[in-house]
Every structure is written in C-alpha cells, then in structure tokens.
Design an enzyme around this catalytic site. Structure first.
Site, PDB file in Angstrom:
ATOM      1  N   GLU A 450      49.784  31.795  48.586  1.00 38.98           N
ATOM      2  CA  GLU A 450      50.339  33.177  48.202  1.00 38.98           C
ATOM      3  C   GLU A 450      50.764  34.113  49.454  1.00 38.98           C
ATOM      4  O   GLU A 450      50.512  35.158  49.461  1.00 38.98           O
ATOM      5  CB  GLU A 450      49.084  33.952  47.512  1.00 38.98           C
ATOM      6  CG  GLU A 450      48.090  33.447  46.538  1.00 38.98           C
ATOM      7  CD  GLU A 450      49.087  32.919  45.459  1.00 38.98           C
ATOM      8  OE1 GLU A 450      50.296  33.545  45.313  1.00 38.98           O
ATOM      9  OE2 GLU A 450      48.762  32.058  44.582  1.00 38.98           O
TER      10      GLU A 450
HETATM   11  C1  LIG Z   1      46.445  24.042  47.517  1.00 42.11           C
HETATM   12  C2  LIG Z   1      47.501  24.843  47.588  1.00 42.11           C
HETATM   13  C3  LIG Z   1      47.950  25.250  46.418  1.00 42.11           C
HETATM   14  C4  LIG Z   1      49.509  26.053  46.241  1.00 42.11           C
HETATM   15  N1  LIG Z   1      49.440  26.758  44.920  1.00 42.11           N
HETATM   16  C5  LIG Z   1      50.939  27.039  44.886  1.00 42.11           C
HETATM   17  C6  LIG Z   1      51.303  27.369  43.415  1.00 42.11           C
HETATM   18  O1  LIG Z   1      50.557  27.423  42.442  1.00 42.11           O
HETATM   19  N2  LIG Z   1      52.620  27.783  43.154  1.00 42.11           N
HETATM   20  C7  LIG Z   1      53.600  27.833  44.147  1.00 42.11           C
HETATM   21  O2  LIG Z   1      54.783  28.213  44.311  1.00 42.11           O
HETATM   22  N3  LIG Z   1      53.222  27.408  45.592  1.00 42.11           N
HETATM   23  C8  LIG Z   1      51.906  27.168  45.825  1.00 42.11           C
HETATM   24  N4  LIG Z   1      51.399  26.564  46.823  1.00 42.11           N
HETATM   25  C9  LIG Z   1      52.399  26.782  48.127  1.00 42.11           C
HETATM   26  C10 LIG Z   1      52.005  27.555  49.208  1.00 42.11           C
HETATM   27  O3  LIG Z   1      52.445  29.023  48.637  1.00 42.11           O
HETATM   28  C11 LIG Z   1      52.945  27.494  50.532  1.00 42.11           C
HETATM   29  O4  LIG Z   1      52.132  26.291  51.233  1.00 42.11           O
HETATM   30  C12 LIG Z   1      52.761  28.652  51.469  1.00 42.11           C
HETATM   31  O5  LIG Z   1      53.787  29.562  50.915  1.00 42.11           O
HETATM   32  C13 LIG Z   1      53.504  28.156  52.829  1.00 42.11           C
HETATM   33  O6  LIG Z   1      54.550  27.213  52.712  1.00 42.11           O
HETATM   34  P1  LIG Z   1      54.853  26.146  53.541  1.00 42.11           P
HETATM   35  O7  LIG Z   1      53.410  25.285  53.096  1.00 42.11           O
HETATM   36  O8  LIG Z   1      56.214  25.343  53.134  1.00 42.11           O
HETATM   37  O9  LIG Z   1      54.546  26.297  55.030  1.00 42.11           O
HETATM   38  P2  LIG Z   1      55.896  26.765  55.839  1.00 42.11           P
HETATM   39  O10 LIG Z   1      56.511  27.814  55.243  1.00 42.11           O
HETATM   40  O11 LIG Z   1      56.599  25.759  56.213  1.00 42.11           O
HETATM   41  O12 LIG Z   1      54.968  27.483  57.079  1.00 42.11           O
HETATM   42  C14 LIG Z   1      54.316  26.836  57.992  1.00 42.11           C
HETATM   43  C15 LIG Z   1      53.995  27.744  59.277  1.00 42.11           C
HETATM   44  O13 LIG Z   1      55.154  28.485  59.797  1.00 42.11           O
HETATM   45  C16 LIG Z   1      54.880  29.916  59.547  1.00 42.11           C
HETATM   46  N5  LIG Z   1      56.120  30.486  59.005  1.00 42.11           N
HETATM   47  C17 LIG Z   1      57.059  30.051  58.082  1.00 42.11           C
HETATM   48  N6  LIG Z   1      58.210  31.017  58.053  1.00 42.11           N
HETATM   49  C18 LIG Z   1      57.946  31.767  59.079  1.00 42.11           C
HETATM   50  C19 LIG Z   1      58.832  32.927  59.438  1.00 42.11           C
HETATM   51  N7  LIG Z   1      59.761  33.150  58.710  1.00 42.11           N
HETATM   52  N8  LIG Z   1      58.165  33.763  60.435  1.00 42.11           N
HETATM   53  C20 LIG Z   1      57.075  33.290  61.086  1.00 42.11           C
HETATM   54  N9  LIG Z   1      56.458  32.393  60.742  1.00 42.11           N
HETATM   55  C21 LIG Z   1      56.738  31.588  59.538  1.00 42.11           C
HETATM   56  C22 LIG Z   1      53.718  30.028  58.436  1.00 42.11           C
HETATM   57  O14 LIG Z   1      53.273  31.281  58.599  1.00 42.11           O
HETATM   58  C23 LIG Z   1      53.118  28.901  58.661  1.00 42.11           C
HETATM   59  O15 LIG Z   1      52.043  29.179  59.620  1.00 42.11           O
HETATM   60  C24 LIG Z   1      50.109  25.899  47.210  1.00 42.11           C
HETATM   61  C25 LIG Z   1      49.848  25.396  48.406  1.00 42.11           C
HETATM   62  C26 LIG Z   1      48.638  24.725  48.670  1.00 42.11           C
HETATM   63  C27 LIG Z   1      48.253  24.228  49.910  1.00 42.11           C
END
Ligand SMILES: Cc1cc2nc3c(=O)[nH]c(=O)nc-3n(C[C@H](O)[C@H](O)[C@H](O)COP(=O)(O)OP(=O)(O)OC[C@H]3O[C@@H](n4cnc5c(N)ncnc54)[C@H](O)[C@@H]3O)c2cc1C
Length: 611
Positions: A450
């Site tokens: 989220e």
């Molecule tokens: C169990 C689980 C359930 C989920 N359920 C859903 C769902 O139902 N629907 C859905 O759409 N998604 C879902 N997600 C996805 C979830 O919303 C994403 O994992 C989350 O938004 C983070 O994206 P990412 O994992 O690609 O991490 P990334 O975006 O790659 O982030 C990695 C790190 O980099 C940091 N970061 C990234 N961008 C920036 C920036 N611009 N500035 C500073 N720091 C940054 C982040 O804070 C984090 O610490 C789920 C994830 C999990 C693990």
C-alpha cells in the site's frame, strides 16, 4: 475433525473505553445516517464480532500459515477453513456493517466496521485480506461506477458473491506506479481489450467465490506516460452476463503465487491478462485517464486498513505475551537476590519484562486510539455533510492528514511490538508452539505494501502538510495546543503533558522548516528526513491520544469499581510511560533534522562497501 486452537485475544474493555468514553461514538449514533444505531446495539455487535473472530477465523490462523496457499491445476487452493469462514462472514453480515441498506448492508458508522476489521485481521490476517480487498474494490465501483456497474458488480461484491482485488503493481512498476505497461485497446462496443502482467496481487486467485473482479490500472493506447495516463478497468476473471450469471473465462491466468515470509494463507499472485488477446475490461464509470484518482479511494481505504491490520496483530501479540508473562516462572524477586532458595516468580514481576509489556500496551492502545480517531473523523464528516460544511471539511482534513501516520507509524510499530512479544517469551517465542513468531512474520509486509512507509512519509510532507494552505495541519496542532493548555496543571498528568508540549513545539517548528525547504528549493533535504518527521508527528499524535485517555481515566478513578480502578490506572500508567519514554525523542529528532546531515547523500556510491 476437531477444530484447531484459537490464539486470538482482544481486550473488549479497552475497546469500549476508547469508543464510548474517549471518542464518544454515541454522539454520532442515532444521528442521520446512523439513526438505527444505539450504544447497546453497537456493544452487542462488538461482542458478537469478537465471538466470530475467536471461534471462526482465529482457529485457522496458525494452521493456515503452515498449510499455505497452493496452485493446483492453475487455480489457487486456500487453506482449510478459509472458505467456510468466508461463507459464515457474509451470513453474519460483518463485512457489510457500514454498507448502505440498498446494498444489503446495515448502514453502521465506519468506526464499528473498523472494529470488525481489527478483530478479523488480528485473528487471521491472511484470511481477512480476501474480504478486505473485496470491500475496498466494491467501494470504488460504488463511488465511481455507473449505475449498471454498481448493480452488476458492487452489489455482488458487497455480499461476498464475487471477490475483488486491486491490480497496480507490475514487475517494473512497484512504488513507481506510473511505469505500468498494461495496455487497453478500445473495441467498437466501448469495452477494452486488456493485455499485461500484474504481480504481487493479493487475493488474485482463490476458491472462496466463483468469480473475482479485478480492478486493473492500465494505459489506453496513445495515453500520456506516467500516472496521469492510467485508467481503471473492471476486469472480471469470468465474464458476467447482464443478469449477473457467469459467462466464459476472461483470459485472466494465474501464472504463479509468491512464497513469502508470512501471510502464507493469503495468495499473492502473478496474473496475466489477455495472453490470448481475449481479456475484456470496462472503464470504471466510463471515465478515461481517471485511474489514479479512482484508485486513490481504494488506496486510502487500504492504508487505513493497514493501520487496522497493524493494531489487530500488535494487540493480540501483546495480550498473548502478557498471558505468558503471568504464567512463566523464572528467577526470584530482585528483593531476594541473595537467597538462592527464594521462590521463583512469574516473569511479569521482573522490571524489564514489565517495561516491555508497558511499551507494548502504550503503543497498541495509543495507535488504536489514533486509528479510531481517524474513523470517528470519517463518521463525523458524514453526519455533518450538507448541514455544516466547515465542520465536515475540518473532519475530512484530519482524515487526510492522519492516513499516512496511521499506515506508516502503525505498521512500523506493529512489527516492533511483535518483536518485543517474542522477547517477552524468550526462546518459546521463537518457536512455532506460540503465535508470536507468526505475528512478526505476518506483520512485516505492512510497512511495504500500500505504498512503502517512505512513500507515506513523502505523502505527508510533500502533500498533506501543506494541503488547503496547511489548514489541516494547523487544526491538528491547534487541537493539541488546546489539550495542553487545559491539562498543563493536571495534578497527576501535568509532568507528562509538559513532555507533550515540548513535542508539540518540536513538530510545529520542524513542519515550518519543511515549508522553508520547499520554498527555498532545497528539495534534496526532504526525503532524507521525511520518515523521521512522520515518526515524530505520529509520536506526538499517539502521546496526545494516550494522555487524553489518561485524563478521562483519572477523572473516573474515584467513583470506579475495583476492577475498573485497575483498568483506569493502567490507562494512566501507559500514557505516562509513553510521555516519559517516547515523547522526549521528538525534540531530539527535531534537532537531528535541523542539523542537516547530508552524509547519506554525500557518501560515494562505491563508499558503501568495497565489494
Ligand atoms: C505480500 C504483498 C502483497 C501485495 N499486494 C498487492 C496488491 O494486492 N496489489 C498491488 O498492486 N500490489 C501489491 N503488492 C505490491 C506492493 O504494493 C509493492 O511491493 C510496493 O508498492 C513496493 O514496490 P516494490 O516491491 O516494487 O519495491 P520498490 O518500489 O522497488 O522499492 C524498493 C525500495 O526503494 C524505495 N523506493 C522506491 N522508489 C523510491 C523513490 N522514488 N524514492 C525513495 N525511495 C524509493 C522503497 O521505499 C523501498 O524501500 C504487494 C506486495 C506484497 C509483498
């Protein structure tokens, strides 16, 4: 087969105190649109929901974690007991508590629905993901959809006939939602062909309903890049005929499920849409390029939901640790430390165990107060709508401001509370024999999904602080200033209120500093300290809520029954503990922020390690 053991616990006295003595829920009960609700009915519902959580969902939390979800012949099979609990949930009507009567709901205040969400999530977080997302997705269709979409999809989702999901994430589009590549091509009949891959989709597939309605963010051919070019589509797993009966499959395939650290009973799916060019979606409300605006409703709902998940799990972790600490004997009283034959005492008698328990209690009760304060602002805004616009706007402003606090501080602290619970148990807490290790694993993701907690902190400092020319922030700080002025001289709580005052000054001056950085173009400094600011503002808010509860408890102490006396003293102890052990970190955090350390920015990329 015998039913597994329930481990879920909630403190109903504490919940009733918060709702009725502190937040004064009764002030909205009986008022439009909550005319049919009164205090007695609300209390009965809370007790019944607790019964449900301890007998229907709670027993399947541990076994669901061990069994997990399985992908069998392309379909997800959920753990034993989940499907039955889904059926019972919708029969009991707990998921439709705050839904308007026209959808078969009971039109209750959000606050009551939120108590249900806390209990269902706390008793079985993985299981509650399915119906939680369904409710949120249904609300989006109800809010933005056409009349036909409301009737065809939302009403069935509110009733648990269809389930729902939110599909934002793609492999290259996590926090960076605007990178989504899922495409939508308009067909002559006005529908769209959807093609793309979504990942991490919670409840993306399961066996609890015959159909799942996916809300999919996709880009219509030719739309601009970034978030502004995204539109939101209703994409059912199976097509739905106009009479609501199910048609053919809609070319939505569950490619795989994730194997995760926790939430094993919640299927997190990779879904492909339109691999055979046969996936049909329709625009929510027929509106193009409104995807993010529409999805925000669901994201806000889900972020408050994460706050509820957080206290649900933190609360049961605390209460389980408390029970263990009262029972487990180890060591003797410190007063008898020279006597090897002194009787062994329950570990709750040791100062450090009491410190951990009180920290857990203060955080659980303080964060719960903040989450339910938010829910009450929602309910009060509804009762004032159309009658007192300024009043409704004030309450809505507080909702907007508190969402990132509740989501991020709630989730960070829930994980810490679970970690403390393991520590209270000692080695036993590290085993599968007790529930707290599962709570810790399950709760870790709350700070990630989220919108990661850093994204929440950016939402706070870059959007919410200055929203409506900073009105919501000023009103929030103003409310705390009023509380400080009224309670500074309190005989028992005055010293703790003085800590709140210092924290208030620190947050107010740091907020001004952020504005200065924005105006002076010093943007680079903002993300370095945004998380710290969110934490200090949340600590201020939680400290305030605890002290408000304590002041009510102190006033009632004299006339209270013996049992209530202990309860009220507990409220006072938790507030004083938080004020004296947590609030002093707020002014020090302000100093850290003001010091402007840039080392994390200035360190050369190769300087992090030589490998
Ligand atoms: C169990 C689980 C359930 C989920 N359920 C859903 C769902 O139902 N629907 C859905 O759409 N998604 C879902 N997600 C996805 C979830 O919303 C994403 O994992 C989350 O938004 C983070 O994206 P990412 O994992 O690609 O991490 P990334 O975006 O790659 O982030 C990695 C790190 O980099 C940091 N970061 C990234 N961008 C920036 C920036 N611009 N500035 C500073 N720091 C940054 C982040 O804070 C984090 O610490 C789920 C994830 C999990 C693990």
């Amino acid at each position: 087969m015998a039913q597994p053991l329930n481990r879920y616990k909630a403190d109903l006295r504490e919940i009733e105190f918060l709702l009725f003595e502190q937040l004064k829920l009764s002030e909205v009960l009986g008022k439009a649109p909550y005319e049919s609700w009164d205090e007695e009915t609300a209390k009965t519902v809370i007790e019944e929901m607790y019964k449900f959580a301890t007998t229907v969902t709670g027993p399947y939390n541990g076994p669901g974690d061990v069994e997990g979800c399985k992908l069998v012949e392309g379909r997800v099979k959920t753990p034993t007991g989940f499907k039955d609990a889904w059926k019972k949930l919708y029969e009991a009507g707990w998921k439709s508590l705050s839904i308007p009567a026209e959808y078969g709901g009971q039109g209750a205040p959000r606050t009551l629905q939120a108590i249900g969400e806390e209990m269902m999530s706390g008793s079985n977080t993985a299981w509650n993901m399915y119906s939680g997302l369904t409710l949120g997705a249904a609300e989006v269709i109800e809010h933005f959809g056409t009349e036909r979409q409301r009737k065809l999809f939302a009403s069935r989702m509110f009733g648990g006939v269809f389930a729902g999901t939110m599909c934002l994430s793609e492999p290259q589009a996590g926090s960076d939602v605007g990178m989504a590549q899922t495409s939508a091509v308009k067909q002559p009949d006005g529908t769209f062909k959807i093609r793309g891959t979504k990942c991490w989709i919670s409840a993306g597939d399961h066996d609890m309903t015959d159909n799942i309605v996916h809300l999919v963010l996709a880009r219509i051919e030719g739309a601009m890049a970034g978030t502004k070019g995204l539109s939101l589509f209703i994409v059912p797993a199976k097509r739905v005929n106009e009479d609501g009966s199910l048609g053919a499959g809609n070319d939505v395939v569950t490619a795989s499920i994730e194997h995760k650290m926790g939430l094993n009973g919640s299927a997190t799916c990779v879904l492909t849409f339109g691999d055979n060019d046969d996936c049909i979606g329709e625009l929510v409300g027929g509106a193009e390029h409104q995807g993010m605006r529409q999805m925000f409703l669901l994201m806000n709902f889900a972020r408050i939901g994460v706050g509820l998940q957080s206290i649900g799990i933190a609360s049961t972790a605390y209460l389980n640790a408390l029970e263990y600490a009262r029972d487990r004997k180890q060591g003797s009283s410190i007063k008898a430390f020279k006597d090897p034959a002194a009787p062994r005492v329950p570990i709750i008698e040791h100062a450090d165990v009491r410190r951990m328990l009180l920290e857990m209690k203060a955080k659980v009760e303080g964060i719960r107060a903040l989450v339910f304060k938010l829910a009450m602002h929602q309910d009060r805004a509804v009762t004032l709508a159309g009658k007192d616009d300024a009043g409704a706007a004030y309450h809505q402003g507080q909702v907007d401001l508190l969402v990132p606090l509740v989501k991020a501080y709630g989730s960070d602290q829930a994980y810490k509370v679970c970690e403390l619970a393991i520590q209270v148990y000692g080695g036993a807490g590290y085993t599968h024999d007790f529930p707290v290790e599962q709570y810790a694993r399950d709760s870790k993701v709350f700070s990630i999904y989220e919108g990661t907690n850093h994204i929440q902190s950016l939402d706070l400092v870059a959007r919410k602080l200055g929203q409506n020319a900073g009105k919501g922030t000023q009103e929030f700080l103003g409310d705390i200033a009023k509380f400080v002025a009224a309670h500074k001289g309190h005989a028992e709580l005055g010293a703790a209120v003085a800590e709140l005052e210092k924290a208030h000054e620190a947050v107010a001056s740091t907020a001004m500093q952020f504005l200065g950085w924005f105006q002076g173009g010093e943007m680079e400094r903002v993300p370095l300290v945004a998380n710290r600011f969110l934490e200090m503002m949340s600590e201020l808010a939680v400290g305030w809520q605890l002290l408000e509860g304590a002041s009510i408890a102190a006033a009632k102490l004299g006339a209270a029954s013996e049992k209530d006396k202990s309860f009220y003293k507990g409220k006072i102890a938790a507030a004083v503990f938080y004020a004296r052990n947590v609030l002093p970190s707020v002014p020090s955090t302000a100093k850290i922020i003001a010091s402007g350390d840039r080392s994390a920015l200035d360190i050369p990329a190769d300087g992090f390690a030589s490998v």
